[in-house]
Design a protein around this motif. Sequence first.
Motif, PDB file in Angstrom:
ATOM      1  N   GLU A 130      38.307  31.619  32.654  1.00 50.58           N
ATOM      2  CA  GLU A 130      38.602  32.674  33.620  1.00 50.58           C
ATOM      3  C   GLU A 130      37.357  33.044  34.409  1.00 50.58           C
ATOM      4  N   ILE A 131      37.574  33.407  35.664  1.00 50.87           N
ATOM      5  CA  ILE A 131      36.509  33.935  36.515  1.00 50.87           C
ATOM      6  C   ILE A 131      36.917  35.332  36.940  1.00 50.87           C
ATOM      7  N   ASN A 132      36.001  36.298  36.783  1.00 55.45           N
ATOM      8  CA  ASN A 132      36.259  37.666  37.217  1.00 55.45           C
ATOM      9  C   ASN A 132      34.967  38.211  37.810  1.00 55.45           C
ATOM     10  N   VAL A 133      34.994  38.476  39.110  1.00 54.73           N
ATOM     11  CA  VAL A 133      33.832  39.042  39.787  1.00 54.73           C
ATOM     12  C   VAL A 133      34.212  40.439  40.254  1.00 54.73           C
ATOM     13  N   GLY A 134      33.761  41.432  39.522  1.00 59.80           N
ATOM     14  CA  GLY A 134      33.976  42.830  39.884  1.00 59.80           C
ATOM     15  C   GLY A 134      35.420  43.261  39.971  1.00 59.80           C
ATOM     16  N   ASN A 135      36.311  42.579  39.290  1.00 60.70           N
ATOM     17  CA  ASN A 135      37.750  42.845  39.361  1.00 60.70           C
ATOM     18  C   ASN A 135      38.291  42.714  40.786  1.00 60.70           C
ATOM     19  N   VAL A 136      37.540  42.024  41.656  1.00 61.80           N
ATOM     20  CA  VAL A 136      37.954  41.804  43.034  1.00 61.80           C
ATOM     21  C   VAL A 136      38.336  40.341  43.235  1.00 61.80           C
ATOM     22  N   ILE A 137      37.518  39.463  42.702  1.00 57.81           N
ATOM     23  CA  ILE A 137      37.800  38.031  42.750  1.00 57.81           C
ATOM     24  C   ILE A 137      38.097  37.598  41.324  1.00 57.81           C
ATOM     25  N   ALA A 138      39.288  37.098  41.097  1.00 55.17           N
ATOM     26  CA  ALA A 138      39.658  36.674  39.748  1.00 55.17           C
ATOM     27  C   ALA A 138      40.515  35.427  39.826  1.00 55.17           C
ATOM     28  N   GLY A 139      40.414  34.620  38.805  1.00 50.27           N
ATOM     29  CA  GLY A 139      41.215  33.409  38.768  1.00 50.27           C
ATOM     30  C   GLY A 139      41.011  32.668  37.478  1.00 50.27           C
ATOM     31  N   SER A 140      41.656  31.515  37.391  1.00 47.80           N
ATOM     32  CA  SER A 140      41.594  30.735  36.166  1.00 47.80           C
ATOM     33  C   SER A 140      41.566  29.261  36.502  1.00 47.80           C
TER      34      SER A 140
END
Length: 181
Positions: A158-168
Amino acid sequence: ADYDVVVGALAGTAMTTATSDVVVGDNAGSSMTVTANSVVAGANAGKSLVGGSGNTIIGYNAGTVATTSDDEVFVGQSSGQGNYGSQNTVLGSQAFTAASTATDDVALGFRAGVLISGNSDVVIGPTVGSTTLTTGGNDILIGTSSAVDAATAGTSDEINVGNVIAGSQQGATNPSVCVLG
């Protein structure tokens, strides 16, 4: 012990075949016997380290349960305190303190990744990844608070940048592509 530098009460007291280590601080590296090329500094830093090489453990109570770790970097008070894995890079007071055999993780920031026991996670920011992520692996979390974390304790890829950019990356047809959204 050959070519070692040891300073501090009870520091490096078990050294027998250690080579080229620097140990500074009360009780620092007190269990070190067959280590090489490591730097341990701070009261109780690396106090359970028996073997391993290439470790840099700096800070009061840093890396206190590491036993046979290799290539660990723990910098900051109590950083990596519960870890006994290898090849982790941890910079920040009380960061990455869960008891685990995690390897290849990066935690930067005060209390960053305190629960992580998975492998190959990157956690950047104060208290980021400190409430949920435990066993997941290959995660990238970047932010400024504990609100930035994995969806579940075992979340992986998972990728989560500041709860603004997220994905898997899970389900992506090309493993080098991340599906956002």
